[in-house]
Design an enzyme around this catalytic site. Structure first.
Site, PDB file in Angstrom:
ATOM      1  N   SER A   1      -2.621  -8.636  -8.424  1.00  0.00           N
ATOM      2  CA  SER A   1      -1.461  -9.122  -9.162  1.00  0.00           C
ATOM      3  C   SER A   1      -1.919  -9.787 -10.459  1.00  0.00           C
ATOM      4  CB  SER A   1      -0.632 -10.052  -8.284  1.00  0.00           C
ATOM      5  OG  SER A   1       0.620 -10.313  -8.848  1.00  0.00           O
TER       6      SER A   1
ATOM      7  N   GLU B   1       6.083  -2.708  -3.166  1.00  0.00           N
ATOM      8  CA  GLU B   1       5.756  -3.960  -3.856  1.00  0.00           C
ATOM      9  C   GLU B   1       6.962  -4.902  -3.907  1.00  0.00           C
ATOM     10  OE1 GLU B   1       2.804  -4.750  -5.238  1.00  0.00           O
ATOM     11  OE2 GLU B   1       1.732  -2.880  -5.618  1.00  0.00           O
TER      12      GLU B   1
ATOM     13  N   HIS C   1       4.117  -6.310  -1.749  1.00  0.00           N
ATOM     14  CA  HIS C   1       3.142  -6.916  -2.655  1.00  0.00           C
ATOM     15  C   HIS C   1       2.263  -7.906  -1.895  1.00  0.00           C
ATOM     16  CE1 HIS C   1       1.876  -7.907  -6.739  1.00  0.00           C
ATOM     17  NE2 HIS C   1       2.082  -9.197  -6.534  1.00  0.00           N
TER      18      HIS C   1
END
Length: 515
Positions: A191, A311, A405
């Site tokens: 990320s 995600e 995610h």
């Protein structure tokens, strides 16, 4: 180096540190790589730490950068320990052989957290498993939020990214004393950590410091400078001070965090809005990192990159927002089009490919592709050096989370036994999947190949899901082809009234941030 199996001692350029042997691995925590970034150093580039006499204890994690806590909705899924103290520019080393001359491969890890949260002390990032498998693992703390990514007229941009560069220089100078090879450094992150990795790999000042790079669920990108300025101005208005580094440095740190957290609820991966991010600065980031990397920057650097299948579910499931977006229907799709600046042909194409999908799934996949898959495809397509691409598709055992995610982290680190990993994965995560994924990362760090074919015109993607990992060719090509003719640039339309209620709900639960 002292060959004491109880307390290994190693010398850094600034003094000696004493770590601990833990399960056959030498661990050194909280080693300063730069001076505390407060007082006259606040909002300034990092400076070297003060040398120390004697042996510094390195048994416990050092202070973490100032940050607000996760909201209750997100704290159910994500852990974020906070360690008080000013000396927050520190790092940790796990090594199987803390002896000069071992020349082992090195993985330097940059944590995620939207550049506002996270730290190297998150239990999922335990470097023991990499050291167990012959890799020297280094995890880094760096400045966050306005302290690390505020944009001011009287201070250099990107101090948090400059922290990370200082840590890379420390690794280059020091890691040999811990058994690592400074010429075999892989820089990786997830990320915001992946976004930072991409920016550093592209940076001319980092040339020669990185041999390989891992980008998990984050592309090389910069944030629009005006978006960051809006964030700073809104904070300044709330604080009733000028939008300058000098004025912000005089504000109590806790008050600054409270205002930052409140203003930060206005931004979201789904809906956009003001946010902190890496910006082009004419110095460390002279141009957009994705453009630089596809234009030949960082020759010889091999890449491992990819995403999770779902995600968006970490952005929408906490707080029950999936159901509300589904009810909004076309209104929510209009909001996604505004966020992605795409024409109506793109969501129409997604609907044709996914006729049974709910609105939240379509919106989530649209935004995920816009933010992650399109630029990561472009990155892999534009590189001459080997690139390897994966998709993580194993669904969490937590209701509604899917392959969301950050879920892959417990598998990459083989840390699924950690209670903090189970917060996101649930109970019963398959160990064979962790063995496969962690093993691939170790192979990539060690010799540059994770074990499947490199990216080419057939778009091979290693899929980690239920069943055995396997390669699929172009599994996302039909969706991503819809983005090849982008809509003309235009101001984003105003948020429809029906969508504003979702925005308010997102603010209340703290969902308006990347992870």
């Amino acid at each position: 180096m002292t060959a004491d199996r109880v307390n290994p001692v190693t010398r850094t350029p600034y003094g000696a540190v004493r770590g601990r042997w833990e399960q056959g691995v030498a661990v050194f925590r909280g080693i300063p790589y730069a001076a505390p970034p407060f007082g006259p150093r606040r909002f300034r580039p990092p400076t070297p730490p003060e040398p120390w006499d004697g042996v510094r204890e390195a048994a416990a994690f050092g202070p973490t950068a100032p940050k607000p806590p996760y909201s209750e909705a997100f704290a159910q899924y994500l852990s974020d320990p906070a360690v008080p103290g000013d000396d927050c520019l520190n790092l940790n080393v796990w090594t199987p052989d803390p002896a000069p001359g071992a020349r082992l491969p090195v993985l330097v890890w940059l944590h995620g957290g939207a550049l506002t949260r996270g730290s190297s002390a998150v239990p999922v990032y335990d470097g023991r498993t990499f050291a167990r498998d012959g890799v020297v693992f280094v995890s880094v703390n760096y400045r966050l939020g306005v302290e690390g990514y505020g944009l001011f007229p009287d201070a250099p941009a990107n101090p948090g990214l400059r922290d990370q560069l200082a840590a890379l220089h420390w690794v280059h100078e020091s890691i040999g004393a811990f058994g690592g090879d400074p010429d075999r450094v892989t820089l990786g992150g997830q990320s915001a950590g992946a976004i930072s990795t991409g920016a550093l790999v592209a940076a001319p000042q980092a040339r020669g410091l990185v041999r390989r790079a891992v980008l998990q669920s984050g592309p090389p990108e910069t944030t629009d400078r005006d978006k960051v300025r809006r964030m700073v101005r809104r904070m300044a208005n709330r604080l009733k001070v000028p939008a300058t580094a000098e004025a912000f440095a005089a504000v109590d740190r806790d008050q600054l965090l409270r205002v930052q957290a409140d203003i930060g609820r206005l931004g979201s991966p789904i809906l956009g809005g003001p946010a902190f991010g890496i910006v082009t600065d004419g110095d460390l980031v002279p141009r957009d990192p994705l453009e630089a990397l596809t234009d030949g920057a960082a020759p010889g650097v091999e890449l491992l990159t990819g995403w999770t299948r779902d995600e968006y579910r970490l952005w929408l499931v906490p707080g029950g927002l999936v159901e509300r977006v589904d009810r909004l229907g076309a209104v929510a799709l209009a909001g996604a089009m505004a966020r992605c600046r795409c024409g109506s042909e793109v969501p129409r194409g997604y609907r044709a490919l996914r006729p049974d999908a709910g609105t939240a799934e379509l919106v989530g996949q649209l935004v995920t592709d816009h933010l992650l898959r399109v630029p990561l495809h472009r990155l892999a397509d534009g590189r001459r050096d080997p690139s390897y691409v994966y998709e993580f598709a194993w669904p969490s055992r937590r209701p509604g989370m899917g392959a969301c995610h950050a879920l892959e982290l417990g598998f990459v680190f083989d840390s699924g036994d950690e209670p903090d990993a189970r917060k996101l994965a649930g109970e019963g995560a398959p160990q064979d999947l962790a063995d496969a994924m962690h093993g691939a990362w170790v192979r990539f760090v060690t010799d540059g190949s994770p074990g499947w074919e490199r990216w080419d015109t057939h778009h091979p993607v290693q899929v980690y899901g239920d069943g055995d990992p396997h390669v699929e060719h172009g599994p996302r090509d039909r969706e991503l082809a819809l983005w090849t003719t982008p809509a003309p640039e235009a101001p984003a339309p105003a948020t429809p009234p029906e969508l504003r209620s979702v925005v308010r709900r997102l603010r209340r639960v703290g969902a308006l941030r990347r992870d």
